[in-house]
Scaffold this motif. Structure first.
Motif, short mmCIF file in Angstrom:
data_model
loop_
_atom_site.label_atom_id
_atom_site.label_comp_id
_atom_site.label_asym_id
_atom_site.label_seq_id
_atom_site.Cartn_x
_atom_site.Cartn_y
_atom_site.Cartn_z
N GLY A 5 50.94 52.54 71.90
CA GLY A 5 50.08 51.56 71.25
C GLY A 5 48.64 51.99 71.23
O GLY A 5 47.90 51.71 70.28
N ARG A 6 48.22 52.68 72.28
CA ARG A 6 46.83 53.11 72.35
C ARG A 6 46.54 54.27 71.41
O ARG A 6 45.40 54.57 71.12
N THR A 7 47.58 54.97 70.97
CA THR A 7 47.35 56.12 70.10
C THR A 7 47.78 55.85 68.65
O THR A 7 47.84 56.77 67.85
N PRO A 17 47.65 63.75 68.87
CA PRO A 17 46.82 63.96 70.05
C PRO A 17 47.60 64.70 71.14
O PRO A 17 48.74 64.33 71.44
N PRO A 18 47.04 65.73 71.73
CA PRO A 18 47.73 66.43 72.81
C PRO A 18 47.96 65.50 74.00
O PRO A 18 47.08 64.73 74.38
N VAL A 19 49.15 65.57 74.57
CA VAL A 19 49.51 64.72 75.70
C VAL A 19 49.55 65.58 76.97
O VAL A 19 50.27 66.58 77.03
N ARG A 140 40.91 62.36 70.66
CA ARG A 140 40.93 62.52 72.11
C ARG A 140 42.33 62.86 72.61
O ARG A 140 43.32 62.45 72.01
N CYS A 141 42.38 63.61 73.69
CA CYS A 141 43.67 63.91 74.32
C CYS A 141 44.16 62.66 75.05
O CYS A 141 43.38 61.80 75.44
N VAL A 142 45.47 62.60 75.25
CA VAL A 142 46.08 61.52 76.00
C VAL A 142 46.44 62.06 77.39
O VAL A 142 47.16 63.04 77.50
N ILE A 166 42.09 59.52 76.35
CA ILE A 166 42.63 58.18 76.48
C ILE A 166 43.56 58.23 77.69
O ILE A 166 44.45 59.08 77.77
N TYR A 167 43.31 57.36 78.67
CA TYR A 167 44.09 57.37 79.91
C TYR A 167 45.22 56.35 79.83
O TYR A 167 44.98 55.18 79.50
N CYS A 168 46.43 56.81 80.11
CA CYS A 168 47.59 55.94 80.01
C CYS A 168 48.37 55.94 81.31
O CYS A 168 48.43 56.94 82.02
#
Length: 277
Positions: A5-7, A17-19, A140-142, A166-168
């Motif tokens: 959801g955040r991405t 986005p790279p995870v 941004r990277c995840v 983005i911090y998950c």
């Protein structure tokens, strides 16, 4: 909200986005990888920061995990270490001996985690081509962090995003507590990882110190040498209020007198920036 959801904002862009998974070597971060596999998600990068003083069980487990990662089609575990400006590797043990001090957590600070855990990971990602390409494109990277459902306070106080990440917190989103994490590791056919920490960690419980002395006397001797080498005034030793060197000679009454009111977490870097940032 889950990390998908955040991405969502990136679904209209050509670049995914790279995870990145910040792997700590313990139960939660191992369960995080298993959960991603079970849900059909694949990380692009898995990083483990090696202080040079990890417990033998942790080093052995990293090799086991590498085999599982290859089996399920995940990228290999990348081990990173802190290096001086001239490029030479320095361990946390080296730094402590050279500065005649103990790891900073013994004094109530987290500088050892910042320097030997966070910086090597950040440095690697800063030079990692997929991250550089994403940032250049405004993406941004995840970064996946292994906080479980029992760590609600940490999740609520943890950052959501910054300029690069983005911090998950998938375990929390899946409502996985510690038992769920252990069950996931069992389902994957992986052995359960032991505690991930330096063998000289000042947050070790007394039973853990005594176990270290019994199982790995050479490592216990190195920890005691670090303690003896340190110039101490505010703490008595690696145990803060007590010395590791004295522990094996203490009787039951002494152990009870030195009992901590609560366990003090080591505070090692787990992938998220500090709450002060």
């Amino acid at each position: 909200m889950g990390w998908r959801g955040r991405t969502y904002r990136y679904t209209l862009l050509s670049m995914k986005p790279p995870v990145i998974v910040a792997y700590g070597g313990g139960t939660n971060s191992t369960a995080l990888l298993v959960g991603m596999y079970e849900q059909g998600e694949r990380p692009d990068l898995i990083l483990f920061a090696d202080t040079g003083g990890e417990r033998p069980e942790t080093y052995a487990y990293l090799d086991v995990l590498d085999g599982w990662l290859a089996k399920v089609g995940f990228p290999p575990l990348i081990r990173v270490r802190y290096a001086r400006k001239d490029g030479t590797v320095e361990t946390l043990e080296d730094r402590s001996l050279n500065t005649k001090s103990l790891p900073s957590i013994a004094y109530g600070y987290k500088a050892c985690s910042e320097k030997f855990k966070r910086r090597p990971q950040d440095k690697f990602v800063n030079h990692w081509a997929p991250a550089k390409a994403a940032w250049a494109a405004g993406i941004r990277c995840v970064k996946m962090i292994g906080y479980d459902a029992d760590e609600e306070r940490r999740v609520k106080n943890a950052p959501v995003e910054d300029n690069k990440y983005i911090y998950c917190y998938p375990l929390y989103g899946w409502d996985w507590d510690r038992n769920d994490c252990i069950a996931a590791i069992d389902r994957a056919g992986l052995p359960r990882p032991g505690k991930s920490a330096c063998f000289f960690c000042p947050s070790s419980k007394k039973a853990e110190v005594l176990d270290l002395q019994r199982r790995y006397p050479h490592l216990y001797a190195r920890a005691c040498a670090m303690e003896a080498n340190a110039q101490l005034d505010t703490v008595k030793g690696l145990g803060r209020r007590w010395s590791w060197r004295d522990l094996p000679q203490l009787d039951v009454a002494d152990l009870c007198r030195l009992a901590d009111p609560e366990e003090v977490p080591c505070g090692c870097y787990d992938g998220a920036p500090s709450e002060s940032e």
